[in-house]
Design a protein around this motif. Structure first.
Motif, PDB file in Angstrom:
ATOM      1  N   ALA A 134      18.624  56.767  40.245  1.00  0.00           N
ATOM      2  CA  ALA A 134      17.488  57.614  41.067  1.00  0.00           C
ATOM      3  C   ALA A 134      15.986  57.005  40.510  1.00  0.00           C
ATOM      4  CB  ALA A 134      17.521  58.925  40.680  1.00  0.00           C
ATOM      5  N   HIS A 135      15.777  57.039  39.036  1.00  0.00           N
ATOM      6  CA  HIS A 135      14.491  56.480  38.753  1.00  0.00           C
ATOM      7  C   HIS A 135      14.271  55.294  39.277  1.00  0.00           C
ATOM      8  CE1 HIS A 135      13.641  59.231  35.445  1.00  0.00           C
ATOM      9  NE2 HIS A 135      14.853  58.855  34.522  1.00  0.00           N
ATOM     10  N   ARG A 136      14.942  54.312  39.195  1.00  0.00           N
ATOM     11  CA  ARG A 136      14.711  52.929  39.811  1.00  0.00           C
ATOM     12  C   ARG A 136      14.626  52.991  41.262  1.00  0.00           C
ATOM     13  NH1 ARG A 136      17.413  52.800  35.290  1.00  0.00           N
ATOM     14  NH2 ARG A 136      17.526  51.070  33.856  1.00  0.00           N
ATOM     15  N   ALA A 137      15.313  53.883  42.079  1.00  0.00           N
ATOM     16  CA  ALA A 137      15.156  53.822  43.462  1.00  0.00           C
ATOM     17  C   ALA A 137      13.858  54.299  43.967  1.00  0.00           C
ATOM     18  CB  ALA A 137      16.507  54.328  44.093  1.00  0.00           C
ATOM     19  N   LEU A 138      13.563  55.626  43.265  1.00  0.00           N
ATOM     20  CA  LEU A 138      12.275  56.066  43.687  1.00  0.00           C
ATOM     21  C   LEU A 138      11.061  55.304  43.383  1.00  0.00           C
ATOM     22  CD1 LEU A 138      13.161  59.677  42.096  1.00  0.00           C
ATOM     23  CD2 LEU A 138      12.719  58.978  44.465  1.00  0.00           C
ATOM     24  N   ILE A 139      11.263  54.360  42.073  1.00  0.00           N
ATOM     25  CA  ILE A 139       9.965  53.552  41.903  1.00  0.00           C
ATOM     26  C   ILE A 139       9.950  52.540  42.861  1.00  0.00           C
ATOM     27  CG2 ILE A 139       9.159  51.924  40.193  1.00  0.00           C
ATOM     28  CD1 ILE A 139      10.169  53.971  38.081  1.00  0.00           C
ATOM     29  N   ALA A 140      11.019  51.813  43.168  1.00  0.00           N
ATOM     30  CA  ALA A 140      11.391  50.731  44.155  1.00  0.00           C
ATOM     31  C   ALA A 140      10.513  51.103  45.360  1.00  0.00           C
ATOM     32  CB  ALA A 140      12.638  50.059  44.104  1.00  0.00           C
ATOM     33  N   LEU A 141      11.204  52.108  45.877  1.00  0.00           N
ATOM     34  CA  LEU A 141      10.605  52.473  47.297  1.00  0.00           C
ATOM     35  C   LEU A 141       9.209  52.877  47.268  1.00  0.00           C
ATOM     36  CD1 LEU A 141      11.026  53.454  50.256  1.00  0.00           C
ATOM     37  CD2 LEU A 141      11.606  55.716  49.829  1.00  0.00           C
ATOM     38  N   SER A 142       8.718  53.343  46.116  1.00  0.00           N
ATOM     39  CA  SER A 142       7.304  53.692  46.150  1.00  0.00           C
ATOM     40  C   SER A 142       6.454  52.375  45.975  1.00  0.00           C
ATOM     41  CB  SER A 142       6.960  54.511  44.776  1.00  0.00           C
ATOM     42  OG  SER A 142       7.304  55.776  44.972  1.00  0.00           O
ATOM     43  N   LEU A 143       6.660  51.389  45.128  1.00  0.00           N
ATOM     44  CA  LEU A 143       6.173  50.169  45.115  1.00  0.00           C
ATOM     45  C   LEU A 143       6.141  49.338  46.774  1.00  0.00           C
ATOM     46  CD1 LEU A 143       7.575  48.870  41.873  1.00  0.00           C
ATOM     47  CD2 LEU A 143       5.484  49.644  42.071  1.00  0.00           C
ATOM     48  N   SER A 144       7.309  49.825  47.559  1.00  0.00           N
ATOM     49  CA  SER A 144       7.085  49.110  48.896  1.00  0.00           C
ATOM     50  C   SER A 144       5.590  49.551  49.487  1.00  0.00           C
ATOM     51  CB  SER A 144       8.400  49.641  49.549  1.00  0.00           C
ATOM     52  OG  SER A 144       8.499  50.977  50.075  1.00  0.00           O
ATOM     53  N   ARG A 145       5.165  50.554  49.219  1.00  0.00           N
ATOM     54  CA  ARG A 145       3.991  51.176  50.029  1.00  0.00           C
ATOM     55  C   ARG A 145       4.378  51.584  51.346  1.00  0.00           C
ATOM     56  NH1 ARG A 145      -1.249  49.541  47.092  1.00  0.00           N
ATOM     57  NH2 ARG A 145      -0.377  48.180  45.441  1.00  0.00           N
ATOM     58  N   GLY A 193      23.837  46.429  30.830  1.00  0.00           N
ATOM     59  CA  GLY A 193      24.304  47.143  32.119  1.00  0.00           C
ATOM     60  C   GLY A 193      23.124  47.703  32.657  1.00  0.00           C
ATOM     61  N   TYR A 194      22.141  48.356  32.058  1.00  0.00           N
ATOM     62  CA  TYR A 194      21.108  49.172  32.619  1.00  0.00           C
ATOM     63  C   TYR A 194      20.056  48.038  33.358  1.00  0.00           C
ATOM     64  CZ  TYR A 194      22.484  53.509  30.428  1.00  0.00           C
ATOM     65  OH  TYR A 194      23.268  54.631  30.073  1.00  0.00           O
ATOM     66  N   VAL A 195      20.002  47.041  32.763  1.00  0.00           N
ATOM     67  CA  VAL A 195      19.154  45.838  33.214  1.00  0.00           C
ATOM     68  C   VAL A 195      19.849  45.181  34.452  1.00  0.00           C
ATOM     69  CG1 VAL A 195      18.082  43.485  32.916  1.00  0.00           C
ATOM     70  CG2 VAL A 195      18.111  45.191  31.193  1.00  0.00           C
ATOM     71  N   ASN A 196      20.921  45.111  34.543  1.00  0.00           N
ATOM     72  CA  ASN A 196      21.882  44.766  35.747  1.00  0.00           C
ATOM     73  C   ASN A 196      21.580  45.719  36.758  1.00  0.00           C
ATOM     74  OD1 ASN A 196      22.844  42.405  34.385  1.00  0.00           O
ATOM     75  ND2 ASN A 196      24.777  43.616  33.657  1.00  0.00           N
ATOM     76  N   MET A 197      21.483  47.091  36.454  1.00  0.00           N
ATOM     77  CA  MET A 197      21.247  47.992  37.483  1.00  0.00           C
ATOM     78  C   MET A 197      19.980  47.802  38.066  1.00  0.00           C
ATOM     79  SD  MET A 197      21.349  52.163  36.577  1.00  0.00           S
ATOM     80  CE  MET A 197      22.761  51.857  35.625  1.00  0.00           C
ATOM     81  N   THR A 198      18.838  47.351  37.246  1.00  0.00           N
ATOM     82  CA  THR A 198      17.624  47.533  37.460  1.00  0.00           C
ATOM     83  C   THR A 198      17.440  46.287  38.603  1.00  0.00           C
ATOM     84  OG1 THR A 198      16.548  48.079  35.640  1.00  0.00           O
ATOM     85  CG2 THR A 198      15.447  46.906  36.946  1.00  0.00           C
ATOM     86  N   LEU A 199      18.059  45.196  38.306  1.00  0.00           N
ATOM     87  CA  LEU A 199      18.169  43.710  38.902  1.00  0.00           C
ATOM     88  C   LEU A 199      19.029  44.280  40.410  1.00  0.00           C
ATOM     89  CD1 LEU A 199      19.121  41.237  36.459  1.00  0.00           C
ATOM     90  CD2 LEU A 199      16.965  41.451  37.616  1.00  0.00           C
ATOM     91  N   GLN A 200      20.054  44.999  40.375  1.00  0.00           N
ATOM     92  CA  GLN A 200      20.565  45.322  41.624  1.00  0.00           C
ATOM     93  C   GLN A 200      19.509  46.051  42.717  1.00  0.00           C
ATOM     94  OE1 GLN A 200      24.467  47.111  41.406  1.00  0.00           O
ATOM     95  NE2 GLN A 200      24.362  48.147  43.480  1.00  0.00           N
ATOM     96  N   VAL A 201      18.754  47.114  42.035  1.00  0.00           N
ATOM     97  CA  VAL A 201      18.188  47.974  42.777  1.00  0.00           C
ATOM     98  C   VAL A 201      16.825  46.994  43.326  1.00  0.00           C
ATOM     99  CG1 VAL A 201      16.535  49.870  42.787  1.00  0.00           C
ATOM    100  CG2 VAL A 201      18.555  50.257  41.860  1.00  0.00           C
ATOM    101  N   MET A 202      16.349  46.286  42.540  1.00  0.00           N
ATOM    102  CA  MET A 202      15.415  45.503  42.953  1.00  0.00           C
ATOM    103  C   MET A 202      15.897  44.648  44.365  1.00  0.00           C
ATOM    104  SD  MET A 202      13.941  44.300  39.354  1.00  0.00           S
ATOM    105  CE  MET A 202      12.883  42.984  39.834  1.00  0.00           C
ATOM    106  N   GLN A 203      17.064  44.052  43.991  1.00  0.00           N
ATOM    107  CA  GLN A 203      17.612  43.194  45.162  1.00  0.00           C
ATOM    108  C   GLN A 203      17.824  44.047  46.357  1.00  0.00           C
ATOM    109  OE1 GLN A 203      21.178  41.145  43.881  1.00  0.00           O
ATOM    110  NE2 GLN A 203      21.580  40.440  46.033  1.00  0.00           N
ATOM    111  N   ASP A 204      18.264  45.155  46.264  1.00  0.00           N
ATOM    112  CA  ASP A 204      18.570  46.243  47.276  1.00  0.00           C
ATOM    113  C   ASP A 204      17.364  46.309  47.994  1.00  0.00           C
ATOM    114  OD1 ASP A 204      21.275  46.434  46.781  1.00  0.00           O
ATOM    115  OD2 ASP A 204      21.016  48.352  45.757  1.00  0.00           O
ATOM    116  N   PHE A 205      16.011  46.439  47.504  1.00  0.00           N
ATOM    117  CA  PHE A 205      14.707  46.581  47.900  1.00  0.00           C
ATOM    118  C   PHE A 205      14.023  45.143  48.257  1.00  0.00           C
ATOM    119  CE2 PHE A 205      15.516  50.777  46.755  1.00  0.00           C
ATOM    120  CZ  PHE A 205      15.002  51.497  47.689  1.00  0.00           C
TER     121      PHE A 205
END
Length: 414
Positions: free
Chosen positions: A23-34, A190-202
């Motif tokens: 959730a932290h990562r997804a909220l930030i990624a969507l916000s960085l999309s502007r 594993g947490y970095v892999n999670m970050t990379l996955q969310v970045m890729q999803d966005f």
């Protein structure tokens, strides 16, 4: 505040709460999309609210509709406040420091005292040779100023993966290409892999070779809606409840998740609990457990509940390589040992190792949670195998990550 528990069995089904880390990562990624979008299936813990408030201070509007968060980031970067308040959330602080470096302005992070006692040395070392200022103004204030430029970066991996994730999320927005090399013992990958996955999803593209990450600059996060998957860290408490005291199913889990704490399933298997795959989750029944030695360097958040499992297993087990446990919400080596011993168990510290002699049952007693949400939840599960009642002093700390924990526990505990 205190809470008394007097349960002796657990039976039923619990839906895993949303992954706080995702959730932290997804909220930030969507916000960085502007752009505008919805992050679905979010549990509003104190840590998630801290991230939302920091995003709001950076120009993001949000609206909460049950477990959906509607984000309007079209004004991202048009700051509303230079004072960000990550409260007690280490993820929020470590993710937002690089985000503020997109703007070349002075920002203050006003934190709860305990947060700034946790290490930020990885950023201090990284920024030392860059034109970036970061200093503690007090025990509750951290000041940051500068603009992050693309380049080749080197960061230690033995303190917290959150520093690495924080940098990775902003590198695609810089003007040029960058590399980030993790040095030393790279823990919690594993947490970095999670970050990379969310970045890729966005929509962000990058690749990894060994411990070096290659990220092209001038990329844009894609606007999209996103559903947060269930949290294996929180599921671990209820899977443990099944293994210790009954028959419990946990649903809402991605069986192919990259979450590092998915290892709880394999560990329960090795201890003899035989988790059974069900649709979107696992079922675990009570079974005698055998102690084993567990390297927790990549799964530090599981330490308290693993300690409880070992305290009720046959033989002597060890939680190994727990040096990073010293810098959590509590010193989790000391607080896990105290939790077990306060309930009549047998645990001790040996350097950064916790040694635990298992027993058939624990006695019960009073546990000081030491403001640590994971100690609270582990104590509550231990209560299922205690002869007498268990009193948790400071149980409200659970609100940091899982406000509905006791409601879910009381739904299955007898």
């Amino acid at each position: 505040m205190i809470k008394e528990l007097n349960f002796h069995s657990a039976q039923g089904t619990v839906e895993a709460p949303a992954s706080k880390s995702y959730a932290h990562r997804a909220l930030i990624a969507l916000s960085l999309s502007r752009g505008k979008g919805v992050i679905r299936h979010v549990d509003l813990s104190m840590d998630i609210m801290a991230t939302l408030k920091c995003l709001e201070d950076l120009g993001v509007d949000f609206f909460i509709r049950e477990k959906d968060i509607l984000i309007d980031a079209t004004s991202f970067g048009q700051r509303r406040d230079r004072v960000l308040k990550p409260e007690e959330s280490g993820s929020t602080l470590r993710f937002f420091i690089p985000i503020t470096l997109l703007f070349d302005e002075v920002y203050e992070f006003r934190c709860k005292t305990g947060l700034l006692k946790r290490p930020i040395s990885v950023y201090e070392e990284l920024f030392h040779d860059l034109d970036i200022m970061m200093y503690k103004d007090s025990l509750e204030s951290l000041v940051v100023k500068g603009k992050l430029e693309s380049g080749d970066f080197r960061m230690r991996g033995d303190v917290s993966s959150q520093f690495i994730s924080g940098m990775l999320m902003v590198l695609p927005l810089l003007d040029g290409d960058s590399t980030l090399t993790v040095t030393g013992d790279f823990q919690s990958q594993g947490y970095v892999n999670m970050t990379l996955q969310v970045m890729q999803d966005f929509g962000i593209v990058g690749h990894r070779e060994g411990n070096t990450f290659f990220v092209a600059g001038n990329q844009k996060y894609t606007v999209r809606d996103y559903a947060v998957e269930g949290d294996y860290t929180q599921a671990a408490y209820f899977l443990a409840a099944g293994a210790l005291a009954g028959d419990v199913s946990v649903t809402g889990l991605n069986l192919h998740s990259v979450q590092g704490d998915r290892e709880i399933v394999d560990l329960l298997q090795k201890m003899g609990a035989a988790p059974e795959k069900i649709e979107n989750g696992y079922r675990v029944k009570r079974h005698p457990l055998k102690a084993l030695d567990i390297d927790i360097s990549d799964i530090p958040d599981l330490a308290p509940i693993l300690g409880v499992l070992l305290s009720l297993s046959e033989g002597t087990g060890r939680l190994l390589r727990g040096d990073r446990l010293r810098y959590k919400e509590s010193d989790r080596i000391k607080s896990t040992v105290s939790l077990i011993n306060s309930l009549g168990g047998d645990a001790r510290e040996e350097g950064n190792t916790i040694v635990i002699q298992g027993k058939p049952e624990l006695q019960g007693g009073r546990v000081n949670a030491q403001s640590d949400h994971r100690v609270v939840m582990a104590t509550a599960i231990a209560a299922l195998r205690c002869q007498g009642p268990v009193i948790i002093d400071g149980y409200e700390a659970v609100n940091k990550s899982y406000p509905e924990f006791f409601k879910d526990l009381e739904g299955i505990a007898r």
